[in-house]
Design a protein around this motif. Structure first.
Motif, PDB file in Angstrom:
ATOM      1  N   PRO A  64      51.107  25.255 121.647  1.00  0.00           N
ATOM      2  CA  PRO A  64      52.374  25.711 122.194  1.00  0.00           C
ATOM      3  C   PRO A  64      53.090  26.643 121.215  1.00  0.00           C
ATOM      4  N   TYR A  65      54.056  27.344 121.736  1.00  0.00           N
ATOM      5  CA  TYR A  65      54.898  28.238 120.953  1.00  0.00           C
ATOM      6  C   TYR A  65      54.139  29.424 120.357  1.00  0.00           C
ATOM      7  N   GLN A  66      53.161  29.921 121.078  1.00  0.00           N
ATOM      8  CA  GLN A  66      52.446  31.119 120.636  1.00  0.00           C
ATOM      9  C   GLN A  66      53.455  32.251 120.429  1.00  0.00           C
ATOM     10  N   GLY A  67      53.333  32.947 119.294  1.00  0.00           N
ATOM     11  CA  GLY A  67      54.234  34.051 118.988  1.00  0.00           C
ATOM     12  C   GLY A  67      55.508  33.640 118.275  1.00  0.00           C
ATOM     13  N   PHE A  68      55.744  32.344 118.139  1.00  0.00           N
ATOM     14  CA  PHE A  68      56.897  31.857 117.397  1.00  0.00           C
ATOM     15  C   PHE A  68      56.471  31.573 115.959  1.00  0.00           C
ATOM     16  N   TRP A  69      57.453  31.414 115.106  1.00  0.00           N
ATOM     17  CA  TRP A  69      57.199  31.280 113.670  1.00  0.00           C
ATOM     18  C   TRP A  69      57.406  29.845 113.200  1.00  0.00           C
ATOM     19  N   THR A  70      56.681  29.484 112.141  1.00  0.00           N
ATOM     20  CA  THR A  70      56.770  28.134 111.598  1.00  0.00           C
ATOM     21  C   THR A  70      56.410  28.149 110.115  1.00  0.00           C
ATOM     22  N   LEU A  71      56.660  27.047 109.463  1.00  0.00           N
ATOM     23  CA  LEU A  71      56.205  26.887 108.087  1.00  0.00           C
ATOM     24  C   LEU A  71      54.687  26.791 108.075  1.00  0.00           C
ATOM     25  N   PRO A  72      54.043  27.195 106.988  1.00  0.00           N
ATOM     26  CA  PRO A  72      52.610  26.913 106.885  1.00  0.00           C
ATOM     27  C   PRO A  72      52.414  25.398 106.890  1.00  0.00           C
ATOM     28  N   GLU A 111      56.278  16.387 119.003  1.00  0.00           N
ATOM     29  CA  GLU A 111      56.944  17.403 119.826  1.00  0.00           C
ATOM     30  C   GLU A 111      56.096  17.902 120.979  1.00  0.00           C
ATOM     31  N   HIS A 112      54.801  17.697 120.914  1.00  0.00           N
ATOM     32  CA  HIS A 112      53.916  18.094 122.009  1.00  0.00           C
ATOM     33  C   HIS A 112      52.647  17.258 121.926  1.00  0.00           C
ATOM     34  N   GLU A 113      51.859  17.285 122.996  1.00  0.00           N
ATOM     35  CA  GLU A 113      50.704  16.388 123.134  1.00  0.00           C
ATOM     36  C   GLU A 113      49.737  16.442 121.960  1.00  0.00           C
ATOM     37  N   ARG A 114      49.490  17.613 121.412  1.00  0.00           N
ATOM     38  CA  ARG A 114      48.519  17.743 120.317  1.00  0.00           C
ATOM     39  C   ARG A 114      49.185  17.756 118.944  1.00  0.00           C
ATOM     40  N   GLY A 115      50.476  17.489 118.910  1.00  0.00           N
ATOM     41  CA  GLY A 115      51.226  17.593 117.662  1.00  0.00           C
ATOM     42  C   GLY A 115      51.159  16.350 116.801  1.00  0.00           C
TER      43      GLY A 115
END
Length: 163
Positions: A64-72, A111-115
């Motif tokens: 999820p959140y393709q194109g959004f930014w996150t911490l490594p 936060e999501h199924e695979r998280g």
């Protein structure tokens, strides 16, 4: 907690499991060999790397959140020290070699199924490498905290103090 796919067969003997009330809740149990399923939490580790007041972020190529930014960040492998996992994931996603310097905190809540169920946040300093996207990131960069791009996860926002 997000629902998990049901356990239908014993991983050891292949017999269909039954539900039994054990250790305070219903658990898939093998009627043949006695195996009991205990759901283990998924654990991830993340690194906050800052240079000149700017924080390192990666842009996600996957949902999820393709194109959004996150911490490594990424999952901690079985038997792996979570601090080393944060260092490994930072290198895989950004090309930077980092060294964990301290623990920032622990954030819970899938936060999501695979998280992850638990995210361990570390502070880390750059010790080498060349900045370049890799693994599941298509862009990486350092950002001023008052000019962050759209962030993917609540855990990232909480770790950066913007939620």
């Amino acid at each position: 907690m997000m629902p998990q796919r049901p356990i239908r067969f014993c991983p050891y003997c292949g017999v269909p499991v039954v539900s039994r009330f054990l250790f305070g809740q219903e658990r898939p149990t093998c009627p043949e060999c006695g195996w009991i399923y205990f759901a283990d939490p998924k654990v991830a580790a993340a690194a906050i790397v800052e240079e000149e007041g700017r924080v390192l972020l990666t842009r996600r190529v996957n949902e999820p959140y393709q194109g959004f930014w996150t911490l490594p960040a990424g999952f901690v492998d079985a038997g792996e020290d979570p601090a080393r996992a944060a260092e490994r994931e930072t290198f895989e996603e950004t090309g930077l070699e980092v060294q964990v310097t301290d623990l920032v905190g622990v954030i819970s809540g899938r936060e999501h199924e695979r998280g992850a169920d638990i995210v361990i946040i570390y502070r880390a300093k750059r010790v080498g490498g060349t900045l370049r996207p890799g693994d599941d990131a298509d862009q990486v960069g350092f950002f001023d905290r008052d000019r962050l791009p759209p962030l993917a996860f609540r855990a990232t926002r909480r770790a950066l103090g913007v939620e």
